[in-house]
Design an enzyme around this catalytic site. Sequence first.
Site, PDB file in Angstrom:
ATOM      1  N   HIS A  64     -31.097 -20.875  62.859  1.00 45.90           N
ATOM      2  CA  HIS A  64     -30.724 -22.275  62.995  1.00 45.90           C
ATOM      3  C   HIS A  64     -31.645 -23.054  63.921  1.00 45.90           C
ATOM      4  O   HIS A  64     -31.963 -24.215  63.657  1.00 45.90           O
ATOM      5  CB  HIS A  64     -29.289 -22.334  63.526  1.00 45.90           C
ATOM      6  CG  HIS A  64     -28.771 -23.712  63.785  1.00 45.90           C
ATOM      7  ND1 HIS A  64     -28.590 -24.654  62.783  1.00 45.90           N
ATOM      8  CD2 HIS A  64     -28.391 -24.326  64.944  1.00 45.90           C
ATOM      9  CE1 HIS A  64     -28.103 -25.767  63.304  1.00 45.90           C
ATOM     10  NE2 HIS A  64     -27.983 -25.599  64.608  1.00 45.90           N
TER      11      HIS A  64
ATOM     12  N   ASP B  25     -30.085 -30.662  63.469  1.00 49.35           N
ATOM     13  CA  ASP B  25     -28.650 -30.472  63.625  1.00 49.35           C
ATOM     14  C   ASP B  25     -27.940 -31.815  63.799  1.00 49.35           C
ATOM     15  O   ASP B  25     -28.053 -32.699  62.950  1.00 49.35           O
ATOM     16  CB  ASP B  25     -28.421 -29.507  64.802  1.00 49.35           C
ATOM     17  CG  ASP B  25     -26.995 -29.042  64.968  1.00 49.35           C
ATOM     18  OD1 ASP B  25     -26.500 -28.299  64.109  1.00 49.35           O
ATOM     19  OD2 ASP B  25     -26.367 -29.439  65.974  1.00 49.35           O
TER      20      ASP B  25
END
Length: 296
Positions: free
Chosen positions: A274, A104
């Site tokens: 994610h 991320d």
Amino acid sequence: MFAGFEKQMRRVNGVDIAYRMGGSGPALLLLHGHPQTHVIWHKVVDTLAQHFTVIAADLRGYGDSGKPDDDPKHLNYAKRTMAADMAELMSALGFERFKVLAHDRGARVAHRLGVDYAERIERMVLLDIAPTLAMYRGTNEAFARSYWHWFFLIRPQPLPEMLIQADPAQYLQSVMGARSAGMAPFAPAALAEYERCLALPGTGTATGICGDYRASATIDLEHDQADIDAGVKLTCPINVMWGAKGAIEACFDALAEWRKVATQVEGKALPCGHYIAEEAPDLLLEEALSFLHQDE
């Protein structure tokens, strides 16, 4: 968590960077994402430490690292600045060459690290991102709904900071719990650490994360476009993995976008969302170790 990894602090590039170090062998830098800390790696760090000297750092603005105020041009949180933090940290720890595993926001820092310090980076694994410039330029309704925080956090001070600071736990729930797996992947001890750090008073994590995102929508795009204009690409081998249940899979052709800005790219979607290191740690270890050990 992190048994045998003593938490330490090192001042580099004008900011205090918190990190844990353990294991033995070649150096591997771990960089986390938003709105978390180095604790995201707690399910994989013991195995990684059997293969590498692992340095799990908190990005500036996050965790227990320093949190300078945002500035008008957002230079304090430019990925070039955040990458310099990590380059200096690794030098201070005695590692001039190293590998990177990053998720991320940390993967965006790693992208800049791999460009600005190309001679020092051996290999990189980047988790659940496409290049920042490609993501902003490719924004559609589906992406904007999924990544609403990208557009909330870049609003001018002090509105986003005030709303986050008013209820940090709710902010975490709203961001992390809205993903495909909900809150199920997060161990209570890890979640408590994320909440503790987000609630730090004064110039705290709310300031840092807003500065990070504002930089990504301004100065970082300028730097990325300058690289494209100059024909500068990532030259180290990179492995890009993303969650098959997430926005990267739904909204972008990740491999195609990375091949526009890097010369050696491989990767694939994993059967998770994610938060790969917390949702699919065993699969991540299998894939990452195979890639990171190449050329040894």
